[in-house]
Motif scaffolding. Sequence first.
Motif, mmCIF file in Angstrom:
data_model
loop_
_atom_site.group_PDB
_atom_site.id
_atom_site.type_symbol
_atom_site.label_atom_id
_atom_site.label_comp_id
_atom_site.label_asym_id
_atom_site.label_seq_id
_atom_site.Cartn_x
_atom_site.Cartn_y
_atom_site.Cartn_z
ATOM 1 N N PHE A 31 0.428 -1.189 -0.022
ATOM 2 C CA PHE A 31 0.035 0.130 -0.046
ATOM 3 C C PHE A 31 0.706 1.527 0.155
ATOM 4 N N TYR A 32 0.499 1.925 -1.192
ATOM 5 C CA TYR A 32 1.689 3.621 -1.086
ATOM 6 C C TYR A 32 0.838 4.844 -0.708
ATOM 7 N N THR A 33 -0.282 4.588 0.214
ATOM 8 C CA THR A 33 -0.578 5.740 1.346
ATOM 9 C C THR A 33 -1.141 5.148 2.486
ATOM 10 N N PHE A 53 -12.512 -0.040 1.741
ATOM 11 C CA PHE A 53 -11.563 0.717 0.972
ATOM 12 C C PHE A 53 -10.519 -0.572 0.224
ATOM 13 N N GLU A 54 -10.341 -0.238 -0.944
ATOM 14 C CA GLU A 54 -9.312 -0.823 -2.194
ATOM 15 C C GLU A 54 -7.840 0.532 -2.682
ATOM 16 N N GLN A 55 -7.188 -0.056 -2.680
ATOM 17 C CA GLN A 55 -6.063 0.537 -3.852
ATOM 18 C C GLN A 55 -5.545 -0.009 -5.056
ATOM 19 N N LEU A 73 -7.562 4.919 -5.430
ATOM 20 C CA LEU A 73 -8.452 4.820 -4.430
ATOM 21 C C LEU A 73 -10.196 4.731 -4.427
ATOM 22 N N THR A 74 -10.800 3.820 -3.890
ATOM 23 C CA THR A 74 -12.079 3.191 -4.180
ATOM 24 C C THR A 74 -12.959 3.540 -2.825
ATOM 25 N N TRP A 75 -13.409 3.736 -2.742
ATOM 26 C CA TRP A 75 -14.385 3.831 -0.918
ATOM 27 C C TRP A 75 -15.979 2.955 -1.699
ATOM 28 N N THR A 76 -16.575 1.957 -1.101
ATOM 29 C CA THR A 76 -17.480 1.337 -0.990
ATOM 30 C C THR A 76 -18.616 1.851 -0.504
ATOM 31 N N ASN A 83 -29.234 -1.190 0.059
ATOM 32 C CA ASN A 83 -28.255 0.239 -0.944
ATOM 33 C C ASN A 83 -26.556 0.175 -1.010
ATOM 34 N N SER A 84 -25.615 0.462 -2.298
ATOM 35 C CA SER A 84 -24.556 1.099 -1.978
ATOM 36 C C SER A 84 -24.167 2.457 -2.792
ATOM 37 N N SER A 85 -23.170 2.666 -2.754
ATOM 38 C CA SER A 85 -22.642 3.935 -3.496
ATOM 39 C C SER A 85 -20.376 3.895 -3.373
ATOM 40 N N SER A 86 -20.084 4.666 -4.261
ATOM 41 C CA SER A 86 -19.127 4.288 -4.508
ATOM 42 C C SER A 86 -18.121 6.149 -4.830
ATOM 43 N N LEU A 87 -16.785 6.043 -4.039
ATOM 44 C CA LEU A 87 -16.048 6.831 -4.182
ATOM 45 C C LEU A 87 -14.646 6.397 -4.497
ATOM 46 N N TYR A 88 -14.432 7.201 -5.748
ATOM 47 C CA TYR A 88 -12.859 6.843 -5.868
ATOM 48 C C TYR A 88 -12.362 8.348 -6.473
ATOM 49 N N VAL A 89 -10.803 8.349 -6.103
ATOM 50 C CA VAL A 89 -9.971 9.503 -6.435
ATOM 51 C C VAL A 89 -8.620 8.455 -7.375
ATOM 52 N N TYR A 90 -8.065 9.479 -8.313
ATOM 53 C CA TYR A 90 -6.854 9.236 -8.165
ATOM 54 C C TYR A 90 -5.408 9.733 -7.795
#
Length: 298
Positions: A31-33, A53-55, A73-76, A83-90
């Motif tokens: 993991f890099y962060t 959380f997924e890298q 980086l993805t948070w689900t 019910n689900s939702s995802s948020l990701y950043v690069y």
Amino acid sequence: VPPVMHLVGGELEGLGAGEYLIIECNEDGGFYTPYNEDNAVVEDDCPGVEVEFEQTIMQDLECVDFTVNWLQLTWTATDMCGNSSSLYVYVYIVDETPPVFDPFLPEVTIGCNDEWPVVGASDNCSDVVVTTTDEVIASDCEYEYDVIRTLTATDDCGNVSTATQTIHVGDHSGPIIQGVEPELCNDTSIPEVTAWDPCAEEYVEVTMTEELQELPCPGKVLVRTWSATDACGNVSTAEQHIVIGDTEPPVFQVPSWSIIRKYMDNAYNFVNLSEKNIIEQLNALSDASVFVEDACDI
């Protein structure tokens, strides 16, 4: 209604989905962060929301312009109702931090045949290669010299750290003398004594002097001293003490508080099993429980 998330903590604060971030590498087990599921705050009307959380490594950038990886980086978030939702950043991972040397002594002294010190280094992002360059400062003896060693630590992205270590070769210990028995009684024969110079890898000459000491006892003590000099002028010595004509035996001294005195000069001694304190004191006796005096003691 799916959960609503927003990111918190450090540089993630206020970032929206799909935005970019550049951070310094902090590799730990792949993991890099430093981020994880705790960096997502969830708002949902349904209780029991779980966040994963997924890298994902999108591309290995091989340290071009000190950039290591491009990550997603993805948070689900999923609530109890499914019910689900995802948020990701690069995230672009960069490594501009040089390696750090492990703790080491800046100045050491070693023998001519000792192993040379090895200094390691660690890095926040990758393996490290440590190389050395030596400057030798000679002395009058080829087996004693100083080395100014320059240490260079380089990580995979080319970040470099340097340090200097001074190594004094030659510990001035002198030859190794063998064949001398430290203490003897009534044996004045001359032993075969040798001296080995481990640096020059050769035997060297051994000389011997002796002195007869007068002591307040029936005997005398002959003190012999062997000396040897190595190729660099370092001298080592070994002493031998020979007691001659000592006819008096040593005398034991028992401390006044010792349990031994309870049983001294008695023809019959016994201890009852109920006397646990006495048994413990007897069990604790050792060589150090008495003192020995000898007029010819050396």
